[in-house]
Design an enzyme around this catalytic site. Structure first.
Site, short mmCIF file in Angstrom:
data_model
loop_
_atom_site.label_atom_id
_atom_site.label_comp_id
_atom_site.label_asym_id
_atom_site.label_seq_id
_atom_site.Cartn_x
_atom_site.Cartn_y
_atom_site.Cartn_z
N ASP A 1 0.88 -1.10 -0.01
CA ASP A 1 -0.05 0.01 -0.04
C ASP A 1 0.91 1.35 0.11
OD1 ASP A 1 -1.56 2.12 0.81
OD2 ASP A 1 -2.65 1.24 2.31
N SER B 1 -3.21 14.71 -13.88
CA SER B 1 -4.48 14.44 -14.60
C SER B 1 -5.02 15.84 -15.23
CB SER B 1 -5.55 13.84 -13.79
OG SER B 1 -6.67 13.88 -14.32
N TYR C 1 -9.57 14.63 -5.73
CA TYR C 1 -8.52 14.14 -6.65
C TYR C 1 -7.89 15.16 -7.48
CZ TYR C 1 -7.60 11.38 -10.75
OH TYR C 1 -7.04 10.76 -11.96
N LYS D 1 -4.05 15.73 -7.56
CA LYS D 1 -3.28 15.96 -8.85
C LYS D 1 -2.65 17.19 -9.37
CE LYS D 1 -4.05 11.81 -10.29
NZ LYS D 1 -2.87 10.71 -10.38
#
Ligand code: NAP
Length: 251
Positions: free
Chosen positions: A61, A140, A152, A156
């Site tokens: 992980d 992204s 997110y 990013k």
């Protein structure tokens, strides 16, 4: 063919990570395909060995410090000292801000940002000793902002920040650090997004392609191809860059 090196690709069980691991092996590198469960990397490792390459499946992980330390030790003892690292492991926990839980926030920041930090810190010493290193981080187009992705997009955008800082810190040791920021790539991650918003993956792809100048969505290999260049010796003067792989210009 470039000089054989040891490459770690995180999130290599599928999607962009799997395509990248396979491409690295084609480029002549020994590949540690790392994902949450080693057995999930079996397909990637089999594809590499079937075409004459060598790969090791590693379970870890990336957001867990002890797990990362153990994984890197395993790579060093089984393959050798890594000088290529692709921080690709990722998750989404999308929701509009008012519905986003703190756990959703922490999980996403943990895998992408803390993961990239822990992995990079663990391998930089080998790169410094070798006088050569390549780190590629997955950003992204969502870094530019995307509805339902506060966590997110922050992660990013953070990947772009850590990329530039590590490029500054590690450049003098022969280590380059770059980010690839894909647009729509056809993987399980985008399939899950289609499911979340209640459209078929086929329709989701058709609609996305209609907005993309090259008139198609991306495939994992589109990202892996650029990765191949960025980790090569020839890319030694390209560092601290964010390269969008989105089938057209971004803002
Ligand atoms: P994917 O198909 O969902 O694959 C991601 C992989 O990362 C999965 O195998 C996943 O394992 C693994 N992973 C998740 N958490 C992990 C952890 N804590 N430690 C180790 N591995 C972990 O995703 P993808 O579409 O190939 O995306 C790869 C990267 O590109 C991600 O960073 C993503 O954010 C980025 N990206 C993707 C797109 C796109 O359109 N697909 C666009 C821009 C950027 P499990 O399956 O067990 O969770």
């Amino acid at each position: 063919m470039s000089q054989e090196r040891i490459a770690i690709v995180t999130g290599a069980a599928r999607g962009i990570g799997a395509a990248t691991a396979i491409q690295m092996a084609k480029d002549g590198h020994l590949v540690a395909a790392l994902d949450l469960k080693a057995q999930d990397c079996a397909g990637t490792v089999d594809a590499i060995t079937a075409s004459g390459g060598r790969a090791l499946a590693v379970g870890a992980d990336v957001s867990d410090e002890g797990s990362v330390a153990l994984a890197v030790d395993t790579v060093v003892s089984r393959l050798g000292e890594p000088t290529i690292l692709v921080n690709n492991a990722g998750i989404t926990r999308d929701n509009l801000l008012f519905k986003m839980t703190s756990d959703d926030w922490d999980a996403v920041l943990g895998v992408h940002l803390r993961g990239a930090f822990l992995m990079s810190r663990s391998v930089q010493g080998f790169m410094r000793s070798a006088g050569f290193g390549r780190i590629v981080n997955l950003s992204s187009t969502s870094a530019l902002g995307n509805r339902g992705q506060a966590n997110y997009s922050a992660a990013k955008a953070g990947m772009q920040g850590i990329t530039k800082t590590l490029a500054i810190e590690l450049g003098k040791f022969g280590v380059t650090v770059n980010a690839i920021a894909p647009g729509f790539i056809q993987t399980d991650m985008t399939a899950a997004t289609a499911q979340r918003i209640g459209v078929s993956f086929e329709d989701f792809i058709t609609d996305a392609a209609a907005q993309i100048p090259v008139a198609r969505v991306g495939q994992p290999e589109d990202v892996a191809n650029l990765m191949s260049f960025l980790v090569s010796e020839n890319a030694g003067f390209v560092s601290g860059q964010v390269i969008y792989v989105a089938g057209g210009p971004t803002d």
